[in-house]
Design a protein around this motif. Structure first.
Motif, PDB file in Angstrom:
ATOM      1  N   LEU A  47       0.812  -1.225   0.000  1.00  0.00           N
ATOM      2  CA  LEU A  47       0.000   0.000   0.000  1.00  0.00           C
ATOM      3  C   LEU A  47       0.849   1.281   0.000  1.00  0.00           C
ATOM      4  N   PRO A  48       1.850   1.423   0.877  1.00  0.00           N
ATOM      5  CA  PRO A  48       2.679   2.629   0.799  1.00  0.00           C
ATOM      6  C   PRO A  48       3.417   2.749  -0.543  1.00  0.00           C
ATOM      7  N   TRP A  49       3.851   1.624  -1.090  1.00  0.00           N
ATOM      8  CA  TRP A  49       4.535   1.640  -2.384  1.00  0.00           C
ATOM      9  C   TRP A  49       3.595   2.142  -3.482  1.00  0.00           C
ATOM     10  N   MET A  50       2.323   1.774  -3.404  1.00  0.00           N
ATOM     11  CA  MET A  50       1.343   2.246  -4.385  1.00  0.00           C
ATOM     12  C   MET A  50       1.180   3.767  -4.303  1.00  0.00           C
ATOM     13  N   VAL A  51       1.246   4.323  -3.109  1.00  0.00           N
ATOM     14  CA  VAL A  51       1.176   5.784  -2.945  1.00  0.00           C
ATOM     15  C   VAL A  51       2.393   6.436  -3.599  1.00  0.00           C
ATOM     16  N   VAL A  52       3.576   5.862  -3.371  1.00  0.00           N
ATOM     17  CA  VAL A  52       4.795   6.385  -4.005  1.00  0.00           C
ATOM     18  C   VAL A  52       4.653   6.355  -5.522  1.00  0.00           C
ATOM     19  N   LEU A  53       4.181   5.232  -6.067  1.00  0.00           N
ATOM     20  CA  LEU A  53       4.013   5.128  -7.517  1.00  0.00           C
ATOM     21  C   LEU A  53       3.013   6.151  -8.042  1.00  0.00           C
ATOM     22  N   ALA A  54       1.912   6.322  -7.345  1.00  0.00           N
ATOM     23  CA  ALA A  54       0.884   7.273  -7.780  1.00  0.00           C
ATOM     24  C   ALA A  54       1.438   8.694  -7.850  1.00  0.00           C
ATOM     25  N   ARG A  55       2.394   9.010  -7.006  1.00  0.00           N
ATOM     26  CA  ARG A  55       2.950  10.369  -6.970  1.00  0.00           C
ATOM     27  C   ARG A  55       4.152  10.560  -7.890  1.00  0.00           C
ATOM     28  N   THR A  56       4.824   9.487  -8.270  1.00  0.00           N
ATOM     29  CA  THR A  56       6.093   9.653  -8.988  1.00  0.00           C
ATOM     30  C   THR A  56       6.098   9.144 -10.427  1.00  0.00           C
ATOM     31  N   VAL A  57       5.245   8.196 -10.764  1.00  0.00           N
ATOM     32  CA  VAL A  57       5.274   7.635 -12.118  1.00  0.00           C
ATOM     33  C   VAL A  57       4.622   8.626 -13.083  1.00  0.00           C
ATOM     34  N   PRO A  58       5.284   8.918 -14.201  1.00  0.00           N
ATOM     35  CA  PRO A  58       4.699   9.866 -15.163  1.00  0.00           C
ATOM     36  C   PRO A  58       3.422   9.302 -15.800  1.00  0.00           C
ATOM     37  N   GLN A  59       2.538  10.190 -16.230  1.00  0.00           N
ATOM     38  CA  GLN A  59       1.272   9.783 -16.835  1.00  0.00           C
ATOM     39  C   GLN A  59       1.465   9.141 -18.206  1.00  0.00           C
ATOM     40  N   SER A  60       2.543   9.449 -18.881  1.00  0.00           N
ATOM     41  CA  SER A  60       2.810   8.824 -20.174  1.00  0.00           C
ATOM     42  C   SER A  60       4.297   8.505 -20.260  1.00  0.00           C
ATOM     43  N   ALA A  61       4.614   7.552 -21.130  1.00  0.00           N
ATOM     44  CA  ALA A  61       6.001   7.126 -21.270  1.00  0.00           C
ATOM     45  C   ALA A  61       6.215   6.554 -22.667  1.00  0.00           C
ATOM     46  N   GLN A  62       7.424   6.710 -23.161  1.00  0.00           N
ATOM     47  CA  GLN A  62       7.829   6.082 -24.413  1.00  0.00           C
ATOM     48  C   GLN A  62       8.373   4.701 -24.046  1.00  0.00           C
ATOM     49  N   VAL A  63       7.819   3.640 -24.643  1.00  0.00           N
ATOM     50  CA  VAL A  63       8.185   2.283 -24.244  1.00  0.00           C
ATOM     51  C   VAL A  63       8.810   1.539 -25.423  1.00  0.00           C
ATOM     52  N   SER A  64       9.929   0.888 -25.171  1.00  0.00           N
ATOM     53  CA  SER A  64      10.561   0.039 -26.184  1.00  0.00           C
ATOM     54  C   SER A  64       9.929  -1.344 -26.139  1.00  0.00           C
ATOM     55  N   ASN A  65       9.900  -2.022 -27.259  1.00  0.00           N
ATOM     56  CA  ASN A  65       9.418  -3.402 -27.351  1.00  0.00           C
ATOM     57  C   ASN A  65       7.963  -3.565 -26.888  1.00  0.00           C
ATOM     58  N   TRP A  66       7.154  -2.551 -27.077  1.00  0.00           N
ATOM     59  CA  TRP A  66       5.749  -2.587 -26.662  1.00  0.00           C
ATOM     60  C   TRP A  66       5.010  -3.738 -27.341  1.00  0.00           C
ATOM     61  N   SER A  67       5.190  -3.872 -28.652  1.00  0.00           N
ATOM     62  CA  SER A  67       4.488  -4.944 -29.369  1.00  0.00           C
ATOM     63  C   SER A  67       4.964  -6.324 -28.907  1.00  0.00           C
ATOM     64  N   THR A  68       6.244  -6.450 -28.597  1.00  0.00           N
ATOM     65  CA  THR A  68       6.767  -7.729 -28.119  1.00  0.00           C
ATOM     66  C   THR A  68       6.123  -8.113 -26.785  1.00  0.00           C
ATOM     67  N   ALA A  69       5.948  -7.137 -25.913  1.00  0.00           N
ATOM     68  CA  ALA A  69       5.321  -7.410 -24.622  1.00  0.00           C
ATOM     69  C   ALA A  69       3.886  -7.900 -24.807  1.00  0.00           C
TER      70      ALA A  69
END
Length: 150
Positions: A47-69
């Motif tokens: 739960l605390p880790w989820m709060v950290v992620l909610a505050r720090t992870v950007p709303q969008s990102a450029q991702v490599s190998n998206w189709s492979t995933a």
């Protein structure tokens, strides 16, 4: 009734080779109780880790190998669904863990399809596929897993 009752091969009865052992109740040994404590503590610890992620992870990102995933996830789903169907058709008791293991990524796939499609051309198709295919298949797999373990 074949969906509800797994078909197990008969065990030999009688004679000196047939032994009956009482199964220990799940959670009766110290190692299992310790592992249960770890799992029970790990959930709330996220739960605390989820709060950290909610505050720090950007709303969008450029991702490599998206189709492979996504192709890898769909390949795993195809294998899981096929294996579930084949084992179910044979009445094989191993269908339960395979169906359970297939239900989880189906649900996860629906979640990620819908949440990552916002603002894209797939914004309408993702919820339709989630509600019309992925989630019903996940529920069916969970039902197969639950029936086979009981």
């Amino acid at each position: 009734m074949a969906l509800v009752t797994p078909q197990f091969p008969a065990r030999p009865q009688g004679g000196t080779t047939a032994r009956r052992t009482a199964a220990k109740p799940l959670g009766s040994d110290r190692r299992t109780r310790r592992l249960a404590t770890v799992f029970t503590g790990a959930g709330p610890a996220l739960l605390p880790w989820m709060v950290v992620l909610a505050r720090t992870v950007p709303q969008s990102a450029q991702v490599s190998n998206w189709s492979t995933a996504w192709i890898g996830l769909d390949a795993a789903l195809a294998a899981g669904l096929t294996a579930t169907g084949l084992l179910l058709r044979k009445g094989d008791p191993r269908v339960s863990p395979v169906a359970a293991a297939t239900a989880a990524p189906l649900t996860m796939g629906a979640w990620f399809d819908v949440t990552t499609s916002a603002g894209t051309s797939g914004q309408g198709a993702a919820p339709a596929l989630a509600v019309g295919a992925e989630l019903p298949l996940a529920v069916a797999c969970a039902a197969v897993a639950a029936r086979r373990t009981a």
